[in-house]
Each structure stands twice: as C-alpha cells, then as structure tokens.
Write an enzyme that holds these catalytic residues in place. Structure first.
Site, PDB file in Angstrom:
ATOM      1  N   ARG A 148       0.774  -1.165   0.206  1.00 52.98           N
ATOM      2  CA  ARG A 148      -0.066  -0.112  -0.034  1.00 52.98           C
ATOM      3  C   ARG A 148       0.956   1.499  -0.003  1.00 52.98           C
ATOM      4  NH1 ARG A 148      -3.027  -3.621  -0.738  1.00 52.98           N
ATOM      5  NH2 ARG A 148      -4.955  -3.751  -0.114  1.00 52.98           N
ATOM      6  N   SER A 168     -11.406   0.364   2.873  1.00 57.14           N
ATOM      7  CA  SER A 168     -10.571  -0.164   3.938  1.00 57.14           C
ATOM      8  C   SER A 168     -10.032   1.244   4.669  1.00 57.14           C
ATOM      9  CB  SER A 168      -9.527  -1.123   3.749  1.00 57.14           C
ATOM     10  OG  SER A 168     -10.322  -2.237   3.610  1.00 57.14           O
ATOM     11  N   GLU A 201      -5.459   3.809   5.834  1.00 57.84           N
ATOM     12  CA  GLU A 201      -4.753   3.707   4.267  1.00 57.84           C
ATOM     13  C   GLU A 201      -5.479   4.916   3.641  1.00 57.84           C
ATOM     14  OE1 GLU A 201      -6.042  -0.227   2.636  1.00 57.84           O
ATOM     15  OE2 GLU A 201      -6.828   0.997   0.849  1.00 57.84           O
TER      16      GLU A 201
HETATM   17  C1  LIG Z   1     -15.456   0.421  -1.564  1.00 56.62           C
HETATM   18  C2  LIG Z   1     -13.703   0.490  -1.862  1.00 56.62           C
HETATM   19  C3  LIG Z   1     -12.981  -0.591  -2.071  1.00 56.62           C
HETATM   20  C4  LIG Z   1     -11.902  -0.572  -2.104  1.00 56.62           C
HETATM   21  N1  LIG Z   1     -10.879  -1.561  -2.317  1.00 56.62           N
HETATM   22  C5  LIG Z   1      -9.709  -1.556  -2.424  1.00 56.62           C
HETATM   23  C6  LIG Z   1      -8.788  -2.665  -2.614  1.00 56.62           C
HETATM   24  O1  LIG Z   1      -9.224  -3.822  -2.551  1.00 56.62           O
HETATM   25  N2  LIG Z   1      -7.623  -2.492  -2.784  1.00 56.62           N
HETATM   26  C7  LIG Z   1      -6.945  -1.290  -2.587  1.00 56.62           C
HETATM   27  O2  LIG Z   1      -5.728  -1.134  -2.825  1.00 56.62           O
HETATM   28  N3  LIG Z   1      -7.638  -0.089  -2.553  1.00 56.62           N
HETATM   29  C8  LIG Z   1      -8.783  -0.180  -2.362  1.00 56.62           C
HETATM   30  N4  LIG Z   1      -9.786   0.760  -2.419  1.00 56.62           N
HETATM   31  C9  LIG Z   1      -9.100   2.172  -2.253  1.00 56.62           C
HETATM   32  C10 LIG Z   1      -9.001   2.965  -3.643  1.00 56.62           C
HETATM   33  O3  LIG Z   1     -10.173   2.557  -4.488  1.00 56.62           O
HETATM   34  C11 LIG Z   1      -7.690   2.835  -4.302  1.00 56.62           C
HETATM   35  O4  LIG Z   1      -6.823   3.229  -3.680  1.00 56.62           O
HETATM   36  C12 LIG Z   1      -7.720   3.635  -5.784  1.00 56.62           C
HETATM   37  O5  LIG Z   1      -6.711   3.409  -6.453  1.00 56.62           O
HETATM   38  C13 LIG Z   1      -7.934   5.009  -5.494  1.00 56.62           C
HETATM   39  O6  LIG Z   1      -8.168   5.889  -6.814  1.00 56.62           O
HETATM   40  P1  LIG Z   1      -8.703   7.104  -6.894  1.00 56.62           P
HETATM   41  O7  LIG Z   1      -8.509   7.415  -8.376  1.00 56.62           O
HETATM   42  O8  LIG Z   1     -10.109   7.084  -6.518  1.00 56.62           O
HETATM   43  O9  LIG Z   1      -7.896   8.090  -6.009  1.00 56.62           O
HETATM   44  P2  LIG Z   1      -8.167   9.370  -5.388  1.00 56.62           P
HETATM   45  O10 LIG Z   1      -8.788   8.704  -4.161  1.00 56.62           O
HETATM   46  O11 LIG Z   1      -8.658  10.265  -6.146  1.00 56.62           O
HETATM   47  O12 LIG Z   1      -6.874   9.712  -4.825  1.00 56.62           O
HETATM   48  C14 LIG Z   1      -5.893   8.838  -3.967  1.00 56.62           C
HETATM   49  C15 LIG Z   1      -4.479   9.326  -3.859  1.00 56.62           C
HETATM   50  O13 LIG Z   1      -3.816   9.008  -5.107  1.00 56.62           O
HETATM   51  C16 LIG Z   1      -3.322  10.421  -5.931  1.00 56.62           C
HETATM   52  N5  LIG Z   1      -3.632  10.443  -7.198  1.00 56.62           N
HETATM   53  C17 LIG Z   1      -4.695  10.162  -8.114  1.00 56.62           C
HETATM   54  N6  LIG Z   1      -4.467  10.198  -9.143  1.00 56.62           N
HETATM   55  C18 LIG Z   1      -3.239  10.609  -9.235  1.00 56.62           C
HETATM   56  C19 LIG Z   1      -2.278  10.648 -10.484  1.00 56.62           C
HETATM   57  N7  LIG Z   1      -2.596  10.546 -11.624  1.00 56.62           N
HETATM   58  N8  LIG Z   1      -1.099  11.025 -10.185  1.00 56.62           N
HETATM   59  C20 LIG Z   1      -0.636  11.150  -9.011  1.00 56.62           C
HETATM   60  N9  LIG Z   1      -1.355  11.006  -8.062  1.00 56.62           N
HETATM   61  C21 LIG Z   1      -2.804  10.555  -8.092  1.00 56.62           C
HETATM   62  C22 LIG Z   1      -4.315  11.377  -5.108  1.00 56.62           C
HETATM   63  O14 LIG Z   1      -3.740  12.929  -4.964  1.00 56.62           O
HETATM   64  C23 LIG Z   1      -4.165  10.865  -3.611  1.00 56.62           C
HETATM   65  O15 LIG Z   1      -3.002  11.000  -3.165  1.00 56.62           O
HETATM   66  C24 LIG Z   1     -11.078   0.543  -2.261  1.00 56.62           C
HETATM   67  C25 LIG Z   1     -12.019   2.051  -2.133  1.00 56.62           C
HETATM   68  C26 LIG Z   1     -13.305   1.769  -1.867  1.00 56.62           C
HETATM   69  C27 LIG Z   1     -14.337   2.709  -2.020  1.00 56.62           C
END
Ligand SMILES: Cc1cc2nc3c(=O)[nH]c(=O)nc-3n(C[C@H](O)[C@H](O)[C@H](O)COP(=O)(O)OP(=O)(O)OC[C@H]3O[C@@H](n4cnc5c(N)ncnc54)[C@H](O)[C@@H]3O)c2cc1C
Length: 339
Positions: free
Chosen positions: A164, A237, A334
């Site tokens: 992570r 999580s 996380e």
């Molecule tokens: C129901 C649910 C289940 C989930 N299950 C999992 C799982 O099984 N495993 C897991 O690992 N995660 C899980 N997650 C967490 C999440 O989905 C992941 O971390 C996902 O990758 C976040 O993507 P996002 O585009 O929504 O990022 P955001 O929430 O918009 O951003 C997260 C971080 O990434 C940065 N970021 C976003 N895009 C970029 C970019 N292009 N360049 C640089 N930095 C960037 C942001 O600045 C921030 O720091 C879950 C979330 C939910 C709601």
C-alpha cells in the site's frame, strides 16, 4: 480549460464528504495539467491531484488550493509474443480497464477487479487484493516530475512499491502519473490461492477456473463483503493491515487463539486487522449518529447520512485507541486526509 472557484468536494469523493476547493479544474490532457500547475505556482497555492476520490477523506473546511481532476483518456495494446503491453491514461476508470483486458483474454489484472478509482491512482498506493498487487504487472509509469519540471518514465524498480505504498506516496505532490504501462500475458497462470477465492471455487466445484471465472469470483466475493459505493458513502478499508514481529504475533495468538495470521517472511507476520476490530474490539457494524462501520467489514468506515469529516476522524481515532488498548498494536490509516 476552465478554472472554477469554490467547488464542493463532497460530490467528487466516494465518502461524499468534503468542503470546498478554493479552485477546481479538470485536466483532459497534458497542456491542461501544465496550465493548472502553473496557476498554483503563480498564485502560491498548493495543488491536489484528484482521481475518483475513493481513497481520500477531505476536511470539512475544504482545500485551500487548486484541485486538479485527472480525466485524461486512452488505452493502447502492443503485442510482443506472449506479452501484451497495456498503456492506459491516468483518467481511465480502473475496473473498466480490468474488464476490457479480461474480455481480450489477457492475464494479470483479474484479482484486482472492482477496485474503485482511476488508473493514475493505482500505482500510488500499489493497489492490491486477493493476493495480487499492481506492482506485479507494472512495467513503467510515465509521470510529470513537478519538482524538476520534466516528464519521466519510471521503471517498476524506481517506484519503491511495497504494501500500500510507493515512491508517489513517499514524495506526495512531486509526481503526477500520466499513464501506466503493464505487461499482461496472452497465456498466463491464475493466482487463486487466496482463502476466499479458494473457498469460492471449491463451493462451486470448479477445479480449473478460467480467467473470466476468476474475475467473476472476485466481483462476487467483493460484492458480498464490501459496500456498494452507489449506496454507501465510504472509502473502503480505512486502515492498513498490520505487520508485526513473530514475537508480537505469538503474544497475540496466545491471547486470541482463533486469530489466523499470515507469515510475510521468517521474521514478520501480517495480522488481520478486520478480525481484531471485529472480534477483539467489537467494531463490526457499529453505528453512532451519522457514522459507523460496515455490517460485513469492520475495517470499512461508512458515512450513513450527512457525516462530517470530523465525525469520521473521531470514530477512526476511537478505533486506533481501542486497538492499542486491547493489543498494543499501533494502526495507521490507508485513507489519505486532505486539508
Ligand atoms: C469500496 C472500496 C473498496 C476498495 N478496495 C480496495 C482494494 O481492494 N485494494 C486497494 O488497494 N484499494 C482499495 N480501495 C481504495 C481505492 O479504490 C484505491 O486506492 C484507488 O486506487 C484510488 O483511486 P482514486 O482514483 O479514487 O484515487 P483518489 O482517491 O482520487 O486519490 C488517492 C491518492 O492518489 C493520488 N492520485 C490520484 N490520481 C493521481 C495521479 N494521476 N497522479 C498522481 N497522484 C494521483 C491522489 O492525490 C491521492 O493522494 C477501495 C475503495 C473503496 C471505496
């Protein structure tokens, strides 16, 4: 590109929480991104890169700088023998990409099915599920290095991937991910050793599942265990699992003999935090006012109504304190707090 002012961020996060961004824009290409970062430099305000908002908790007072929502699109496939190089732009939806690759019969992403969010965020926390992580298939990440003002292709080994976390988390705000390139296989092995996946196939009496069946299994298991973000405000999580020494693990097993731990190596052990929160601390399915935890998963915090970020952080702090009291373990979020 239009730069808007005072845009409420609750509509852009899966928690459905968050005050206003002072400025907000959508980057559809590299020029938009450069313009937005230039704006933040000129105004001497911070910028925040937003994907699908599924791993953040935005404060009630909002963000004092410019939020740049990544919406760059495009996926290319390049065949090289059994390998297929899949390059996807940061703003692509992660699970749509997984679906598209499985439809093409490509092995590598299937265990990461149904994780919300964008391609650009996937390497940031090295998304992982069911025994796979994106680091297992990433070849390179194409970024804008904001500090040095240059575009770079970072190799997998440059990205400092671990559980992570990654280089992008270690140096927040320095790198903007523009695209990722992963190597998938036309003929590949399936990783079905994870307990839930094994149980699923043994229940269905399927001995040799296909690629598509593995994606379907992961989708079904996740749908049973995790809340649907269309129905619940959540960021999945809230805390990371805990890795402790063998000695600490033995101490905990003596106290909680039913707890199942996973060896990381001969010195370290991964402790299932969901189990501790549920069985040792009684946090599964609690609800107080607007906030609580999910009925099937104590690690998942839920906005049950019009919760504030403060209410979520208060509950999270209570969980941190209770776990420490019961086990002596320190736990860490996380989900990233944005303020
Ligand atoms: C129901 C649910 C289940 C989930 N299950 C999992 C799982 O099984 N495993 C897991 O690992 N995660 C899980 N997650 C967490 C999440 O989905 C992941 O971390 C996902 O990758 C976040 O993507 P996002 O585009 O929504 O990022 P955001 O929430 O918009 O951003 C997260 C971080 O990434 C940065 N970021 C976003 N895009 C970029 C970019 N292009 N360049 C640089 N930095 C960037 C942001 O600045 C921030 O720091 C879950 C979330 C939910 C709601």
């Amino acid at each position: 590109m239009t730069i808007q002012e005072k845009i409420l961020l609750n509509q852009y996060t899966t928690f459905r929480i968050g005050g206003p961004a002072r400025f907000f824009c959508v980057a559809q290409n590299e020029d938009d991104l450069i313009e937005a970062i230039g704006f933040s430099k000129k105004k001497k305000i911070p910028f925040f890169i937003l994907g699908g908002g599924s791993n953040i908790l935005v404060s009630d007072v909002g963000f004092p700088g410019i939020v740049i929502k990544m919406e760059m699109k495009g996926v290319t496939y390049a065949e090289d023998g059994n390998d297929v190089r899949v390059t996807a732009a940061a703003g692509e939806n992660w699970d749509s990409l997984v679906q598209a690759t499985v439809d093409r019969g490509l092995f590598g992403f299937e265990n990461l099915s149904l994780i919300p969010g964008t391609v650009g965020a996937a390497p940031v926390q090295n998304i992982g599920a069911y025994g796979s992580e994106i680091k297992d298939v990433i070849e390179s990440v194409y970024v804008l290095d904001v500090l040095k003002d240059e575009y770079k292709t970072l190799k997998n080994s440059d990205c400092k991937f671990a559980y992570r976390t990654s280089l992008f988390k270690e140096e927040p705000g320095r790198y903007v991910v523009l695209s990722t390139t992963c190597i998938l296989k036309k003929k590949g092995g399936l990783n079905i050793g994870y307990k839930d996946v094994q149980e699923y196939f043994s229940f269905k009496k399927i001995k040799e599942p296909t690629l598509k069946q593995v994606r379907d299994a992961v989708v079904e298991i996740r749908t049973r265990k995790l809340p649907d973000i269309r129905e619940y405000g959540t960021a999945g999580s809230f805390f990371k699992n805990v890795i402790v020494s063998q000695t600490k693990a033995q101490e905990l097993i003596a106290k909680y003999p039913e707890m199942i731990v996973h060896a990381v190596n001969d010195k370290k052990v991964k402790i299932p935090l969901a189990w501790i929160l549920d069985h040792a601390c009684g946090f599964r399915g609690v609800k107080k006012g607007n906030v609580g935890t999910y009925k099937n998963q104590a690690l998942v915090l839920i906005n049950y109504g019009n919760a504030t970020a403060q209410e979520i952080t208060d509950l999270a702090q209570k969980m941190v304190d209770t776990v420490y009291e019961k086990t002596g373990i320190e736990i860490f979020p996380e989900v990233e707090y944005v303020q």
